[in-house]
Design a protein around this motif. Structure first.
Motif, PDB file in Angstrom:
ATOM      1  N   ALA A  79       0.864   4.033  -3.027  1.00  0.00           N
ATOM      2  CA  ALA A  79       0.605   5.454  -2.794  1.00  0.00           C
ATOM      3  C   ALA A  79       1.754   6.312  -3.288  1.00  0.00           C
ATOM      4  O   ALA A  79       1.554   7.372  -3.893  1.00  0.00           O
ATOM      5  CB  ALA A  79       0.361   5.704  -1.303  1.00  0.00           C
ATOM      6  N   ARG A  96      -5.004   7.845  -1.354  1.00  0.00           N
ATOM      7  CA  ARG A  96      -3.979   6.806  -1.302  1.00  0.00           C
ATOM      8  C   ARG A  96      -2.967   7.084  -0.189  1.00  0.00           C
ATOM      9  O   ARG A  96      -2.515   6.167   0.501  1.00  0.00           O
ATOM     10  CB  ARG A  96      -3.276   6.685  -2.653  1.00  0.00           C
ATOM     11  CG  ARG A  96      -4.134   6.063  -3.738  1.00  0.00           C
ATOM     12  CD  ARG A  96      -3.327   5.769  -4.990  1.00  0.00           C
ATOM     13  NE  ARG A  96      -4.113   5.074  -5.986  1.00  0.00           N
ATOM     14  CZ  ARG A  96      -4.309   3.752  -6.007  1.00  0.00           C
ATOM     15  NH1 ARG A  96      -3.775   2.992  -5.054  1.00  0.00           N
ATOM     16  NH2 ARG A  96      -5.031   3.194  -6.949  1.00  0.00           N
ATOM     17  N   ASP A 127      -6.614  11.607  -6.652  1.00  0.00           N
ATOM     18  CA  ASP A 127      -6.535  10.304  -6.013  1.00  0.00           C
ATOM     19  C   ASP A 127      -5.421  10.245  -4.958  1.00  0.00           C
ATOM     20  O   ASP A 127      -5.414   9.344  -4.117  1.00  0.00           O
ATOM     21  CB  ASP A 127      -6.274   9.235  -7.079  1.00  0.00           C
ATOM     22  CG  ASP A 127      -6.698   7.851  -6.639  1.00  0.00           C
ATOM     23  OD1 ASP A 127      -7.666   7.749  -5.881  1.00  0.00           O
ATOM     24  OD2 ASP A 127      -6.043   6.878  -7.053  1.00  0.00           O
ATOM     25  N   MET A 162       0.827  -1.206   0.000  1.00  0.00           N
ATOM     26  CA  MET A 162       0.000   0.000   0.000  1.00  0.00           C
ATOM     27  C   MET A 162       0.864   1.260   0.000  1.00  0.00           C
ATOM     28  O   MET A 162       0.546   2.241  -0.672  1.00  0.00           O
ATOM     29  CB  MET A 162      -0.934   0.005   1.202  1.00  0.00           C
ATOM     30  CG  MET A 162      -2.045  -1.014   1.128  1.00  0.00           C
ATOM     31  SD  MET A 162      -3.382  -0.682   2.297  1.00  0.00           S
ATOM     32  CE  MET A 162      -4.143   0.746   1.549  1.00  0.00           C
ATOM     33  N   ALA A 183       1.705   6.449  -7.071  1.00  0.00           N
ATOM     34  CA  ALA A 183       0.648   7.342  -7.536  1.00  0.00           C
ATOM     35  C   ALA A 183       1.080   8.792  -7.436  1.00  0.00           C
ATOM     36  O   ALA A 183       0.808   9.601  -8.335  1.00  0.00           O
ATOM     37  CB  ALA A 183      -0.628   7.104  -6.726  1.00  0.00           C
TER      38      ALA A 183
END
Length: 389
Positions: free
Chosen positions: A301, A317, A313, A297, A304
């Protein structure tokens, strides 16, 4: 989204960082005075080139640095992260003069930076800042040419590196009753008249304290970004650093898992090693599952952010990664302490150290409950956009 596996050169770099943390940084950290800035440690981070990388690396590289250092020396990780948090607004929003004055000093470990957002009455609700920036009618009050300056009056609390930092990124209210839209970011050198501070004694002995602003002069040349748009500076910084807080947490969780694997394989009980017991094996497997999930995760993030830092987004995230990783680390470290037994509670044991360190990340840079609120807000906002005719 980028790949979820690291390239060989990234893996080699992470291993190199862990080696530096254990061999070169941990001995300096051991000489720290509790609650004080460790300047020799910062100098060594600068000598290794890691502080300069705060301004040349993307979010994923920042996460790799923080996780790798945390596995070998949490003090070094924290020192690096605080330099980045305090100086990133200067890097991203500062004038050429501000960047030239401070960033080389931060990169070399000669100047200590700090991010001054939280206040006694404004922690999780960062838009509720009360530190006032009142117009200063005296020409040249800030030491800069011209008029149009302000005087800062109020208090900041829970500020890492305070009161020992050489400069502060300070967020103050320049427009009353305007919420987040009336906040301005200022670069405030520590030697400004009227600026004082005190240390706070915390559970984990980090440098942290309060700052009192008694009419501290600042001018137009001290503004970071735009007047009344400082909240964007703060949130942009947190969107970058929140996933890396998760990386710090993952590093601590991995260190706890590594220690637990070694301990349970060697510790004899009930006629064999602890690792022969099914309940122990299931606990260790659960720890590993949680660590790897949190790491993925965090990497997602960070990737991104690197691909589109201004994407809508990114806040969701970042919040998810920070929440999941910090809560995971708390669970994993606690499980490691349980499997180690009383020895893990002895002062100086790795897990005793991690047990104290792991608690704060669930609070700073937005508590877990704030991350839930951000995630829900962004989900409903996206749902509204998707269903709007």
């Amino acid at each position: 989204m980028g790949t979820f596996s690291l390239e060989p050169d990234q893996l080699a770099w992470c291993a190199e960082l862990r080696d530096h943390a254990a061999r070169r940084l941990a001995p300096l950290a051991e000489k720290s005075e509790p609650g004080r800035v460790n300047r020799p440690l910062l100098t060594e981070l600068g000598r290794l080139g890691l502080l300069d990388r705060l301004f040349t690396s993307g979010a994923l590289d920042l996460c790799l640095m923080r996780e790798s250092l945390a596995r070998g020396c949490t003090e070094a990780e924290t020192a690096l992260a605080l330099q980045g948090l305090g100086a990133h607004p200067v890097h991203a929003h500062g004038t050429p003069e501000q960047r030239a004055r401070w960033l080389p000093e931060v990169g070399a470990g000669r100047a200590v930076a700090a991010f001054a957002l939280s206040e006694p009455g404004a922690g999780s609700d960062a838009a509720a800042l009360a530190l006032r920036a009142e117009p200063d009618r005296e020409p040249g009050a800030s030491g800069a040419e011209g008029t149009g300056g302000w005087r800062l009056t109020g208090e900041k609390r829970w500020i890492s590196n305070a009161p020992e930092a050489d400069f502060y990124t300070v967020f103050a209210r320049t427009a009353a009753d305007a919420g987040a839209r009336g906040v301005t970011a200022f670069l405030v050198p520590a030697d400004r008249p009227g600026l004082t501070g005190e240390h706070l004694d915390m559970l984990s002995p980090h440098p942290i304290g309060t700052l009192t602003f008694d009419g501290v002069p600042v001018g137009p040349d001290d503004v970071l970004g735009e007047v009344d748009r400082g909240f964007r500076v703060a949130m942009g910084t947190l969107n970058l650093f929140r996933p890396s807080v998760g990386a710090f947490a993952v590093g601590m969780a991995q260190a706890a898992l590594d220690a637990t694997l070694a301990h349970t394989a060697e510790r004899q009980a009930f006629g064999g090693p602890l690792s022969d017991l099914q309940t122990v094996r299931h606990t260790v497997a659960d720890m590993a599952l949680r660590v790897e999930s949190a790491r993925l995760m965090v990497h997602a993030a960070a990737s991104a952010y690197d691909e589109a830092p201004d994407s809508g987004d990114v806040p969701r995230r970042a919040a998810m990664a920070k929440l999941q990783a910090t809560e995971t680390a708390q669970h994993v470290v606690d499980a490691a302490v349980q499997l180690h037994g009383a020895r893990a509670l002895r002062r100086g044991h790795l897990l005793e150290h991690l047990y104290r360190e792991v608690r704060a990340p669930r609070i700073y840079e937005g508590a877990t409950e704030v991350q839930y609120a951000i995630i829900a807000r962004e989900l409903y906002a996206s749902h509204g956009e998707a269903t709007r005719p």
